[in-house]
Design an enzyme around this catalytic site. Structure first.
Site, short mmCIF file in Angstrom:
data_model
loop_
_atom_site.label_atom_id
_atom_site.label_comp_id
_atom_site.label_asym_id
_atom_site.label_seq_id
_atom_site.Cartn_x
_atom_site.Cartn_y
_atom_site.Cartn_z
N GLY A 279 -3.78 -0.64 4.49
CA GLY A 279 -2.70 0.34 5.13
C GLY A 279 -3.47 1.61 5.21
N ARG B 158 -5.02 -6.90 7.12
CA ARG B 158 -4.98 -8.67 7.49
C ARG B 158 -6.16 -9.47 7.17
NH1 ARG B 158 -0.59 -7.44 6.55
NH2 ARG B 158 1.28 -7.11 7.91
N ASP C 283 -4.54 -1.40 -3.77
CA ASP C 283 -4.78 -2.60 -4.88
C ASP C 283 -5.55 -3.87 -4.11
OD1 ASP C 283 -2.47 -3.08 -3.48
OD2 ASP C 283 -1.41 -3.89 -5.05
N GLY C 284 -4.91 -4.37 -2.92
CA GLY C 284 -5.54 -5.46 -2.36
C GLY C 284 -7.23 -5.27 -1.92
N THR C 285 -7.39 -3.84 -1.27
CA THR C 285 -8.72 -3.63 -0.81
C THR C 285 -9.72 -3.47 -2.14
OG1 THR C 285 -7.95 -2.35 0.83
CG2 THR C 285 -10.19 -2.08 0.13
N THR D 244 -3.14 4.95 -1.52
CA THR D 244 -1.80 4.32 -0.99
C THR D 244 -0.80 5.51 -1.23
OG1 THR D 244 -0.17 2.75 -1.69
CG2 THR D 244 -1.38 3.29 -3.41
N ASP E 28 2.05 4.30 -1.66
CA ASP E 28 2.96 3.75 -2.70
C ASP E 28 2.96 4.08 -4.29
OD1 ASP E 28 3.56 2.13 -0.41
OD2 ASP E 28 2.34 0.29 -1.09
N MET F 102 9.32 3.46 2.17
CA MET F 102 8.68 2.28 2.00
C MET F 102 8.14 2.53 0.55
SD MET F 102 5.83 2.18 4.74
CE MET F 102 5.97 1.04 6.13
N ARG G 227 6.44 -0.87 -1.28
CA ARG G 227 6.61 -1.93 -1.68
C ARG G 227 7.26 -2.42 -3.02
NH1 ARG G 227 3.07 -5.30 1.52
NH2 ARG G 227 1.27 -4.04 2.08
O1 F6P Z 1 0.95 -0.34 0.98
C1 F6P Z 1 1.63 0.66 1.98
C2 F6P Z 1 2.75 0.44 2.92
O2 F6P Z 1 2.87 1.25 3.96
C3 F6P Z 1 3.96 -0.02 2.22
O3 F6P Z 1 4.81 0.62 1.48
C4 F6P Z 1 4.70 -1.32 2.98
O4 F6P Z 1 5.27 -2.05 2.55
C5 F6P Z 1 3.33 -1.89 3.82
O5 F6P Z 1 2.21 -0.93 3.59
C6 F6P Z 1 3.61 -1.75 5.52
O6 F6P Z 1 2.33 -2.69 5.73
P1 F6P Z 1 2.24 -2.97 7.38
O7 F6P Z 1 1.36 -1.54 7.96
O8 F6P Z 1 1.42 -4.20 7.29
O9 F6P Z 1 3.46 -2.94 8.05
#
Ligand code: F6P
Length: 362
Positions: free
Chosen positions: A12, A76, A117-119, A139, A141, A183, A185
């Protein structure tokens, strides 16, 4: 000898990505004399490398205050479980070898991966397969272990605090309960920080499952004291004790994450049955991811962007930059992704909130 590097942003987006890109491009070209390739849309750009472009100092002109990322991003497409359509169905394929081949073909001696974390997990897997990767933590988050803060986080807190301030006056005028969903997570960093900064009455975070009766207790206590309005800040991943989290969408396939959302509406519906007060909800959503980075985030992002180039120069591949105290240090990427950084329910920040008479819903 390092001659050419690549830069990509994954996951993101968040405010400050462009500041990292700018700092790295400037350092790479002006300080080290390297060539820089901009890789578009995260790792997707290395699977289908048709939009990779050579960056120069002009490519990063004027981007410091801009939100988003000039390189594009994607949250994604995990290349190890890459979704492809086969016989009308979505299946996943491992595209990591294609990425390694393309890195070689493009003669990239060091690749800067800016991500959460994912990337960074993907970056670490690719590093183990032989890619010369260094990382930058990003992030809103703020849930990455080993770094005190990620850039983008304080801009999101700023946005959320601004929203809470605005909701405060209307809540007071109408004697309403205002619920603001933010937000984060599974981490409550944005909620706890913006809640404290915005003077919330109740803050609900995933690290402390809540009890509706306790929320009502706090609202009633305020009413008795003459404050006929309440501000509740709830993290999207917060949940009622013994119940599930609230999703807007479950994970579509192995390579994607579920999307949280809707907890504020759930709390509103329960409270409207149990109290006589009017309730309104605001889900801040992606507004928290956009906009211009705060000066703090611009500085942190710029420091990360400079220091990560030094990691390449030192051939410290498999490492990433972290903020510890006031210093930027480097640590193996593996350490940052091994654990999520969550709020300690017994830590100082939670205790600060409690002493300010903020209810945590427990
Ligand atoms: O990890 C960042 C974040 O904005 C989270 O806080 C939120 O849950 C998620 O990404 C939303 O993802 P997307 O952009 O796929 O809706």
């Amino acid at each position: 000898m390092i001659k050419r590097i690549g830069i990509l942003t994954g996951g993101g987006d968040c405010p400050g990505l462009n500041a990292v890109i700018r700092a790295s491009v400037k350092t790479a070209i002006s300080h080290y004399g390297w060539e820089v390739l901009g890789i578009t849309d995260g790792f997707d750009g290395l699977i289908i490398p048709d939009r990779i472009f050579k960056m120069d100092l002009n490519s990063v002109k004027g981007i410091l205050p801009k939100g988003g990322t000039i390189l594009g991003t994607s949250n994604r497409g995990n290349p190890f479980k890459y979704p492809v359509k086969k016989d009308g169905k979505i299946v996943t394929e491992d595209k990591s070898d294609e990425i390694l081949k393309n890195i070689l073909k493009l003669e990239i001696d060091g690749l800067i991966v800016i991500g959460g974390d994912g990337t960074l997990n993907i970056a670490y897997q690719l590093y183990k397969k032989g890619a010369n990767i260094v990382g930058v933590p990003k992030t809103i988050d703020n849930d990455l272990a080993k770094t005190d803060y990620t850039f983008g986080f304080f801009t999101a807190v700023n946005t959320a605090t601004d929203a809470i301030d605005k909701l405060h006056t209307t809540a007071e005028s109408h004697h309403r309960i205002m619920i603001v969903e933010v937000m984060g997570r599974d981490a409550g960093w944005i909620a706890l920080n913006s809640g404290i900064a915005g003077g919330a009455d109740i803050i609900l975070i995933p690290e402390i499952p809540f009890n509706i009766e306790k929320i009502i207790e706090k609202i009633n206590e305020r009413n008795l004291k003459g404050s006929h309005f309440s501000i509740i800040v709830v993290a999207e991943g917060a949940y009622e004790k013994g119940k599930d989290k609230h999703y807007v969408e479950k994970a579509k396939n192995e390579g994607t994450l579920p999307r949280y959302g809707g907890i504020s509406n759930y709390i509103a519906s329960v409270l409207s049955e149990k109290t006589d007060m009017e309730i309104r909800t605001t889900i801040l959503g992606h507004i928290q991811r956009g906009g211009s980075p705060t000066p703090y985030d611009r500085i942190l992002a710029s420091r990360f962007g400079v220091e990560v180039c030094d990691l390449i120069a030192q051939k410290k591949f498999g490492y990433m930059v972290n903020l510890v105290g006031t210093q930027i240090i480097s640590r193996p990427i593996e350490e940052s992704i091994s654990k999520q950084k969550l709020i300690d329910p017994y830590g100082q920040l939670v205790e600060t909130a409690r002493r300010l008479q903020i209810s945590l819903g427990d």
